[in-house]
Write an enzyme that holds these catalytic residues in place. Structure first.
Site, PDB file in Angstrom:
ATOM      1  N   MET A   1      26.306 -38.172  85.408  1.00 19.85           N
ATOM      2  CA  MET A   1      26.509 -39.163  86.265  1.00 19.85           C
ATOM      3  C   MET A   1      25.045 -39.595  86.804  1.00 19.85           C
ATOM      4  O   MET A   1      24.708 -40.525  87.762  1.00 19.85           O
ATOM      5  CB  MET A   1      27.150 -38.572  87.722  1.00 19.85           C
ATOM      6  N   CYS A   2      24.226 -39.840  85.946  1.00 21.55           N
ATOM      7  CA  CYS A   2      22.846 -40.265  86.181  1.00 21.55           C
ATOM      8  C   CYS A   2      22.769 -41.642  85.841  1.00 21.55           C
ATOM      9  O   CYS A   2      23.456 -41.995  84.791  1.00 21.55           O
ATOM     10  CB  CYS A   2      21.788 -39.517  85.300  1.00 21.55           C
TER      11      CYS A   2
ATOM     12  N   MET B   1      16.193 -35.659  88.086  1.00 20.36           N
ATOM     13  CA  MET B   1      16.715 -35.305  86.776  1.00 20.36           C
ATOM     14  C   MET B   1      16.095 -35.590  85.508  1.00 20.36           C
ATOM     15  O   MET B   1      16.025 -34.728  84.611  1.00 20.36           O
ATOM     16  CB  MET B   1      18.094 -35.785  86.694  1.00 20.36           C
TER      17      MET B   1
ATOM     18  N   ASP C   1      10.784 -24.854  69.450  1.00 22.87           N
ATOM     19  CA  ASP C   1      11.336 -25.403  68.014  1.00 22.87           C
ATOM     20  C   ASP C   1      10.101 -25.292  67.128  1.00 22.87           C
ATOM     21  O   ASP C   1      10.314 -24.840  65.866  1.00 22.87           O
ATOM     22  CB  ASP C   1      11.699 -26.628  67.846  1.00 22.87           C
TER      23      ASP C   1
END
Length: 160
Positions: A78-79, A114, A129
């Site tokens: 929803m961004c 966000m 990683d």
């Protein structure tokens, strides 16, 4: 939340919806988020001394964080897709953790929290990683490695 009318990403029937920001004025916005990745002290030393076999850990993580900021709208349903005007990344190496702060700026109709959070989590995932071989225990697990304290530190909005 006590009142379901306060939920902005659902309609009256409870169906998910994107918030309509079309009538909102453009404003200058800035959000800063942070998070931490707990690592072994010897892994931190290898990052600090640029001795990780995969390459420059923080430079790679910085690129990953910026890419994540720019693609947030593709991963959070929803961004809105917003114009990113600036991204700043700041890494801090402590004895047992990497802290990352990401600041995002935009000019538009909706905030960029966000995007800052996505930058933090992806940046820290890239660090993980890059050093995962050094973090594994004898069973190939990560008993002490953890990303935590991901949070928004600051959010600003000002009229143009």
């Amino acid at each position: 939340m006590s009142d379901s009318d306060d939920l902005t990403h659902t309609d009256a029937d409870g169906d998910v919806q994107m918030v309509d920001v079309g009538d909102k004025p453009d404003t200058a916005r800035r959000a800063v988020a942070a998070g931490e990745l707990t690592l072994r002290p010897e892994t931190i030393a290898a990052i600090r001394d640029d001795e990780v076999s995969k390459g420059d850990v923080l430079a790679t993580a910085r690129v990953g964080a910026v890419q994540a900021v720019k693609h947030t709208w593709e991963t959070i349903p929803m961004c809105h897709q917003i114009p990113i005007t600036n991204v700043e990344t700041d890494f801090d190496l402590d004895d047992d953790r990497v802290t990352l702060e990401v600041a995002v700026e935009t000019t538009g109709k909706t905030g960029c929290e966000m995007e800052a959070l996505e930058g933090v989590t992806t940046g820290l995932n890239v660090v993980w990683d890059m050093v995962k071989a050094a973090e594994k225990d004898a069973d190939g697990q990560y008993p002490d490695t953890a990303i935590d304290r991901v949070r928004v530190l600051d959010k600003q909005k000002r009229e143009l």
